[in-house]
Design an enzyme around this catalytic site. Structure first.
Site, PDB file in Angstrom:
ATOM      1  CD  GLU A   1      35.952  20.368-120.204  1.00 44.00           C
ATOM      2  OE1 GLU A   1      37.023  19.933-120.625  1.00 44.00           O
ATOM      3  OE2 GLU A   1      35.427  21.409-120.611  1.00 44.00           O
TER       4      GLU A   1
ATOM      5  NE  ARG B   1      23.594  28.940-127.582  1.00 41.44           N
ATOM      6  CZ  ARG B   1      24.604  29.208-126.745  1.00 41.44           C
ATOM      7  NH1 ARG B   1      24.952  30.455-126.517  1.00 41.44           N
ATOM      8  NH2 ARG B   1      25.237  28.226-126.149  1.00 41.44           N
TER       9      ARG B   1
END
Lengths: 182, 191
Positions: free
Chosen positions: B109, B72
């Site tokens: 994570e 992006r």
């Protein structure tokens, strides 16, 4: 058609800025690396300008770019011609409701996804990618747009590999490229 | 720092940009309110304003490199680079860039990932901007900063359209300034 054959004076610098990397991603492939073009602000700007000059004022409201290198060329074109930019992505990247189109690879399949509602019926659209090889991905992109009722005006790529005959896979849709690599 | 705290308070463009971003609940997994910038890209004026705000900020800073984080960051970075006369350098996931690359690992994570940059794309002493759509923990941006600093560039600032609450109140990331246009929005009905 290609700007290459029209010999626009900007084309030569664009072509020389594209780096060819042999045997990537595997032996025998001469990879056309556009990242070196992006390192030359004038040549990059000329690349975008050539597309913008062609498509401005043609009532094109959608520029669809193919992940990921289509994301580099598509948005500047969209912004300059007053169109929206629609990313066509690999599976599971776009959140929310999508439609998908499968296409074949040398070994196996892949799919391209587009957001439901991004494009309205009747909109005039451009498909942008850095390069056309066999035309499989561009074909999938065009199918996605036509399925939602858009009109694909043209496919636009920086580079064409004519020997792979991708142009013939585009169901008669016009293809515009800046440079050819044989 | 947020744009509203840095000269753009009350700028109507920021409100329109914020409202053009769609929130998608529970993507990519339960509990995550995904900030979807694709709807911003569908709004020509808001998309153009987004780019213009960054361009106005960076055009006179002597920046010669705009590094965009895949994928992006590729949607915003090139337009900024073109407008300020800088080169665009894509920072990519592993094995996408051909030829010689340098690689920087960063934590997710669960597990780790890697960001790559072409050797030779950036020269020592160049002044660089890092751009991505959103900053959450700052892990990816930190890896981007490390890549640029390893080749001797000076990272002038990191710029993102959206900044998550973790970065609110932080003006710096790894000691580098961070510039963000909007905060994430909630949506009215969650389910």
């Amino acid at each position: 058609m290609s700007a290459y054959t029209d010999e626009d004076p900007r084309i030569h610098a664009i072509k020389t800025q594209i780096r060819v990397v042999p045997n990537f991603p595997k032996p025998g492939i001469m990879f056309q690396d556009i990242t070196t073009l992006l390192l030359d602000p004038k040549a990059f700007k000329d690349t975008i300008d050539l597309f913008v000059e062609r498509y401005k004022g043609k009532n094109i409201s959608v520029v669809a770019g193919i992940e990921a290198r289509g994301f580099i060329f598509g948005p500047p074109i969209a912004l300059a011609i007053g169109a929206k930019f629609v990313p066509l992505r690999k599976p599971r990247k776009l959140p929310g409701e999508v439609i998908f189109e499968e296409y074949t690879l040398e070994y196996g399949k892949d799919r391209l996804e587009m957001h439901v509602g991004a494009v309205e019926p009747g909109e005039r659209a451009l498909v942008v990618d850095d390069l056309i090889a066999t035309g499989g991905t561009l074909c999938a992109a065009m199918n996605l747009l036509e399925r939602v009722g858009a009109e694909v005006v043209e496919c636009a790529c920086v580079i064409e590999l004519p020997d792979l005959q991708g142009r013939q896979r585009l169901n008669g849709k016009p293809l515009y490229v800046l440079v050819e690599y044989h | 720092m947020f744009a509203a705290e840095n000269g753009l308070r009350g700028d109507p463009r920021l409100q329109a940009i914020s409202e053009a971003i769609r929130v998608v609940p529970h993507f990519p997994k339960q509990g995550i309110m995904f900030q979807d910038i694709t709807t911003l890209l569908l709004n020509h004026k808001a998309f153009k304003d987004t780019v213009d705000i960054f361009v106005d900020r960076y055009r006179d800073m002597g920046i010669s490199v705009v590094a965009g984080v895949e994928a992006r960051g590729f949607m915003f970075g090139p337009s900024i680079a073109l407008a300020i006369g800088a080169k665009f350098v894509p920072l990519r996931k592993p094995r996408k860039l051909p030829g010689k690359v340098i690689s920087e690992a960063y934590e997710l994570e669960y597990g780790a990932d890697c960001l790559e940059m072409h050797v030779g794309a950036v020269q020592p002493g160049e002044r660089a901007l890092v751009i991505d759509d959103l900053v959450a923990t700052g892990g990816t941006l930190s890896a981007a900063i490390r890549l640029l600093e390893r080749v001797g560039a000076e990272v002038v600032e990191c710029a993102c359209v959206i900044g998550l609450p973790e970065v609110k109140g932080q003006h710096k990331l790894n000691g580098k300034p961070l510039y963000v246009l909007v905060e994430p929005r909630e949506i009215d009905d969650c389910y």
